[in-house]
Design an enzyme around this catalytic site. Structure first.
Site, PDB file in Angstrom:
ATOM      1  N   PRO A  50     -64.105   2.341   1.584  1.00 45.14           N
ATOM      2  CG  PRO A  50     -65.671   3.169   3.128  1.00 45.14           C
ATOM      3  CD  PRO A  50     -65.547   2.250   1.940  1.00 45.14           C
ATOM      4  N   GLY A  51     -62.577   1.423   3.704  1.00 48.92           N
ATOM      5  CA  GLY A  51     -61.655   0.822   4.655  1.00 48.92           C
ATOM      6  C   GLY A  51     -62.284   0.043   5.794  1.00 48.92           C
ATOM      7  N   GLY A  52     -63.563  -0.300   5.691  1.00 54.84           N
ATOM      8  CA  GLY A  52     -64.230  -1.005   6.783  1.00 54.84           C
ATOM      9  C   GLY A  52     -63.589  -2.332   7.138  1.00 54.84           C
TER      10      GLY A  52
ATOM     11  CG  ASP B 277     -60.745   0.874  -3.827  1.00 54.51           C
ATOM     12  OD1 ASP B 277     -61.043   1.472  -4.876  1.00 54.51           O
ATOM     13  OD2 ASP B 277     -61.593   0.322  -3.105  1.00 54.51           O
TER      14      ASP B 277
ATOM     15  CG  ASP C 283     -58.230  -3.910 -11.977  1.00 53.00           C
ATOM     16  OD1 ASP C 283     -58.877  -4.582 -11.163  1.00 53.00           O
ATOM     17  OD2 ASP C 283     -58.561  -3.800 -13.173  1.00 53.00           O
TER      18      ASP C 283
ATOM     19  CE  LYS D 208     -70.402  -5.719  -2.488  1.00 57.08           C
ATOM     20  NZ  LYS D 208     -71.072  -5.538  -1.211  1.00 57.08           N
TER      21      LYS D 208
END
Length: 289
Positions: A153-155, A171, A191, A236
């Site tokens: 979301p843009g952090g 995104d 992408d 991750k």
């Protein structure tokens, strides 16, 4: 050096003796004094605070000045850890030695931080890019060009804009409305693994949710491909398995001219951050932790 349990005055004096054996009169130093506890983790209050003040007082007589705030990698670094039995572990690194330990040095006492709070950020993930810059010792600068791969979301875009950079945000989903309206944020619905930049990129950053193998693809494209000057990527993992792939990341790191650090940040959960710079972080050629 280990200093056995004793009075605060005696322990502080022994620490100062170690400092003056390596740090010249008239110098400034970074000084961290903290207790390692089972229940509360790293704390700087209580006995740690008293010992730190005593060390400061003794160092004044030697004309050695500990910094009160911030962290400066160009000067010496003294760490004093107080163990459960009240013995001390003291480490003194001179200014000349700092480059050798660049990737192992944290600006946070005991290497631990809760991170800054910012309720205006789109997500708590902003902490990762803040901490990574501090560990790297290089910060996003005003007017630099950042590409945020998997930005929603843009952090991370939020942090880059706070630091004055221009951002290409990639995104499939849009960012928060204020970031979408920002004229210095160029949102591209695309992408992140197929995009090729049309402008020079200073920073390639990514906190995208994907497998470690896909992050290897980003590393090969942006870093091995020499398409950016600095980078920060989150790797991750699912569960407790799969960490063996980090050996492959280390192999990639040794095959590039970038100086690279691989580290699990305080802000990481089941993740590891790989970050680096085309420009020397120190006089060392390669530093991986």
């Amino acid at each position: 050096m280990t200093i056995s349990d004793d009075t605060i005055s005696q322990q502080s004096q022994k620490v100062v003796e170690q400092i003056t054996s390596k740090i010249v009169t008239g110098s400034k130093i970074n000084l961290h004094v903290y207790s390692i506890t089972d229940n509360c983790g790293i704390i700087e209050t209580g006995r740690a605070e008293i010992i730190k003040e005593k060390i400061n007082t003794l160092l004044k007589k030697e004309r050695i000045l500990p910094l009160r705030k911030k962290f400066d990698r160009s000067i010496g670094f003294v760490q004093v850890a107080i163990l459960a039995d009240r013995s001390l572990l003291a480490s003194v690194i001179s200014a000349d030695e700092m480059p050798e330990y660049h990737s192992l040095i944290s600006p946070y006492p005991g290497g631990f931080t809760y991170g800054e709070e910012n309720k205006e950020a789109p997500s708590r993930a902003f902490r990762k890019i803040v901490e990574a810059q501090e560990i790297l010792g290089v910060s996003i600068q005003e007017n630099e060009q950042v590409i945020d791969l998997g930005a929603c979301p843009g952090g991370w875009t939020y942090v880059a804009r706070r630091q004055g950079a221009r951002v290409i945000a990639l995104d499939r989903s849009p960012l928060r409305e204020d970031l979408m309206a920002d004229p210095l944020v160029n949102f591209i619905q695309a992408d992140a693994f197929k995009y090729e930049p049309e402008v020079a990129i200073d920073w390639a950053v990514s906190d995208i949710i994907c497998t470690p193998e896909r992050i290897k693809e980003l590393l090969e494209f942006w870093v091995i491909g020499n398409r950016c000057s600095h980078f920060i990527f989150t790797i991750k993992f699912h569960g407790t398995e799969g960490y063996a792939i980090l050996d492959e990341f280390k192999e990639i790191a040794t095959s590039t001219d970038f100086t690279i650090i691989i580290k699990q940040l305080n802000a990481n959960k089941n993740e590891v951050t790989i970050m680096g710079s085309k420009f020397p972080l120190s006089t060392s050629t390669k530093l991986i932790s």
